[in-house]
Write a protein that holds these residues in place. Sequence first.
Motif: not given
Length: 271
Positions: A9, A11, A14-15, A20, A158, A189, A194, A196
């Motif tokens: 993923l 950044l 992820q945020e 995703p 998200h 999520v 994961v 990054i």
Amino acid sequence: MTDPFPLFLTLSAQEGRTLPSDLFNKQMHILLGAGVTWDRLNPDLRAAFLLGYYLGNVRNGGHSQFMWNARNYYDGDPKQFLDWAMEAAERYEMPETLRIMRDVQAWMAENPDEAAIQTGFTPHVSPALKPYNAALFNAGTLDEATWLASVNSLPEAHAQTFLHMKGYKKGYVRFPAIFSDIEELRLLVSFASVVIVADDTFEEEVKAAVAADPHVKAARLAALLTDMKQALPKPATCAALALLSEGAHLPTRQSCVRAQPKRATLCARAS
């Protein structure tokens, strides 16, 4: 069994600034296109990917199209694809979709010859599949209030990104309100394994991981040797195999000599 590939993923994903699931699909295409085998994929992600694959194909061109693509895309098998996709449908609590998938599997088992010639294009579209196509358009959908409640149970960033990407406006949900979209996002999520990476290097990072994987390297070498064996005459093949040989699993110099006694020096020089 070797460890499956992790989920890569960025950044921003992820945020919650991007979805995703967009990166997830891109990663899966890179892995499968590079020759990573289905058993190397994380089973949960594989199931979610193939549920989306199934739904997308059927909503675009019916079950006939799904059967064609599942045979010809990534060297697949429609029955196996449905088995894995049903794992996701069951986990996401999509009973209507799951029932349709089981009915389609039963039809394929009862009509193997007809199933084998489906392409999604006339004349290779079975009329018997049309009721299943129609049923799937309404299966797994939710009313707007329930759909919104499910979306808003996601992490806030998200959820807002999801609503924006779906073009949501109050009183209107773009066709159709698919529960699996939300649950796939929830899965991604919360996914633990994961890696990054930077937004602008995502594809390069995934491709580099594939290129460095020893199992993919071995499969690539085996494919190369198979191509060489088919393209070259036997004496030349022995020479090429001797040059590439790194272990006892490849033909030995002696076996080449026995197979082609008049060309024994070719293999000997190559080794």
